[in-house]
Write an enzyme that holds these catalytic residues in place. Structure first.
Site, short mmCIF file in Angstrom:
data_model
loop_
_atom_site.label_atom_id
_atom_site.label_comp_id
_atom_site.label_asym_id
_atom_site.label_seq_id
_atom_site.Cartn_x
_atom_site.Cartn_y
_atom_site.Cartn_z
N ASP A 173 -102.51 -21.92 -47.78
CA ASP A 173 -101.36 -21.73 -48.65
C ASP A 173 -100.09 -21.89 -47.84
O ASP A 173 -99.90 -21.22 -46.82
CB ASP A 173 -101.40 -20.34 -49.29
N HIS B 206 -87.75 -19.93 -52.89
CA HIS B 206 -88.67 -18.79 -52.85
C HIS B 206 -88.55 -18.04 -51.52
O HIS B 206 -88.43 -16.81 -51.50
CB HIS B 206 -90.11 -19.27 -53.05
N THR C 180 -95.28 -20.64 -53.55
CA THR C 180 -94.60 -20.39 -54.82
C THR C 180 -93.48 -21.39 -55.04
O THR C 180 -92.65 -21.59 -54.16
CB THR C 180 -94.03 -18.96 -54.83
N GLU D 204 -97.93 -22.23 -58.33
CA GLU D 204 -98.07 -23.20 -57.24
C GLU D 204 -98.76 -24.47 -57.73
O GLU D 204 -99.38 -24.50 -58.80
CB GLU D 204 -98.89 -22.60 -56.08
MN MN Z 1 -98.77 -18.26 -52.31
#
Ligand code: MN
Length: 423
Positions: free
Chosen positions: A134, A141, A357, A209
């Protein structure tokens, strides 16, 4: 030239207006029915086209596909044939579905068996995910989170504009859209002067996402240059990186996310190919300061994909809580993959690389409740009169996404999950 992307193409299949799946999309997924345990298919309108049937009945002859390649639980084997082969299959399926092609259409028996209404299938997780990473690639963000938890004047940490920050997530708990998510329990520390307590999370959140999926293995020591990164990327799904903010906040120092994240992540079932998204390439935000040479790239590497998040309470209508766009991402997928492998880390077919995000510049475009409620300070109003700062049991969170141009909408289908009471 990708013929399947031609906006003028029409299908003999009826595609409802506003469908995510016109003939220009043709994403791949894995479905099951009452009769089939798992098979690869392509979405067209409200139907799934069964690739096993097409393959076994000669409709894909000439493509030199291995026997049984679509008769599998996951798309990994198919994707491992490489992007050219995936492209050839998509082009051939496009041909078969065009209104000037009779091969499948005129064979009523065949088309009836090969085309299954989506209401009669269950979509399964499309890939076996060996590894999940990730990233944290939205400047908005990262700035919002840095402002909330550190210092609004120095919201971004010094490394942020020099490298695409990421962490290794948990692959085993990635589930397909529609799978419920149980509220996790964990350690939280509600009072800074007192010891932590063990209880259900009070701050259950979503993260909007987009994830890319890889279609080639590399060996340890091999690097992937930004210019060749797309040879390794077959497509995208929507992705919800569910987060328990109170667990995360207590546990994350000094090694980063752990139990606040690994209780579940949801992916949408259709892998929308990079090919189908070609017409929606845009330039990303200007990167300043200049990146190091191994992160330099040329061309349009961002994608104009409209994204939104809806929350539906247990007994009420859904409400849109966020609208944003994937084009805002500061770091692009080429840079993410180049950075990930610059030290020789190997990648595998089916790996999931989530964007982080996706937040836009305005408050209505923030991709998490942490930001939308500003860590609980501001309540969001639901249709039943209730309010949310974080998710309640019974809430269903749905991410939707699509690119649109010339009246052609390339959509992803839902990425959805319902919150169940604590484990
Ligand atoms: Mn994340």
């Amino acid at each position: 030239m990708i013929y399947a992307n031609n906006p003028k193409l029409k299908s003999w299949m009826d595609v409802p207006k506003g469908s995510d799946f016109p003939i220009q999309n043709l994403p791949f997924g894995i479905f099951k029915t009452r009769y089939l345990s798992a098979a690869a298919g392509v979405a067209i309108g409200d139907y799934v086209l069964d690739l096993v049937y097409l393959h076994e009945h000669g409709y894909l002859d000439g493509l030199d596909l291995p026997a049984g390649i679509f008769n599998q639980r996951f798309l990994n084997g198919f994707f491992a044939l490489g992007k050219n082969k995936v492209r050839e299959v998509r082009e051939r399926v496009s041909e078969l579905l065009r209104n000037d092609n009779d091969e499948l259409r005129s064979n009523a028996g065949a088309s009836e068996i090969a085309l299954i209404p989506m209401t009669e299938v269950q979509m399964l997780k499309p890939v076996r995910v060996p590894n999940y990473t990730d990233f944290y690639s939205s400047e908005e963000h990262a700035t919002n989170v840095g402002s909330m938890f550190r210092d609004p004047k120095n919201a971004l940490l010094p490394n942020w504009k020099y490298l695409p920050v990421g962490y290794h997530g948990r692959a085993s708990s990635i589930v397909v859209s529609g799978t419920p998510i149980q509220r996790p329990r964990g350690q939280i520390r509600p009072h800074p002067e007192e010891p932590p307590v063990f209880c259900p999370t009070h701050k259950l959140d979503f993260e909007l996402e987009v994830a890319f999926i890889t279609c080639r293995d590399t060996v340890l020591g091999q690097t992937i240059h930004t210019a060749e990164a797309e040879d390794y990327i077959v497509g995208f799904t929507l992705f919800n990186d569910w987060s328990a903010r109170d667990i995360q906040q207590w546990e994350y120092a000094p090694l980063g996310p752990f139990l606040g994240k690994n209780f579940g992540s949801t992916m949408s079932p259709w892998v929308v190919t990079l090919d189908a998204l070609e017409p929606f390439r845009v330039h990303g935000p200007k990167q300043n300061p200049h990146v190091l040479p191994y992160l330099a790239f040329e061309g349009k590497k961002n994608f104009d994909i409209i994204l939104e998040v809806q929350i539906q309470p247990a007994d009420a209508a859904e409400v849109v809580v966020c609208r944003t766009n994937f084009k805002y991402m500061y770091w692009n997928i080429n840079q993410q993959l180049a950075h990930h492998t610059v030290n020789g880390c190997n990648i595998e077919v089916g790996d999931v690389y989530a964007s982080g995000t996706v937040s836009g510049p305005s408050p209505g475009s923030y991709g998490s409740l942490l930001e939308l409620s500003w860590n609980g300070e501001k309540a969001l109003h639901m249709t039943d009169g209730s309010t949310r700062t974080f998710l309640a049991d019974g809430d269903t969170v749905t991410i939707r996404g699509f690119a649109e141009k010339n009246n052609i909408r390339i959509g992803f289908g839902d990425c959805s999950g319902k919150i169940l009471p604590p484990i």
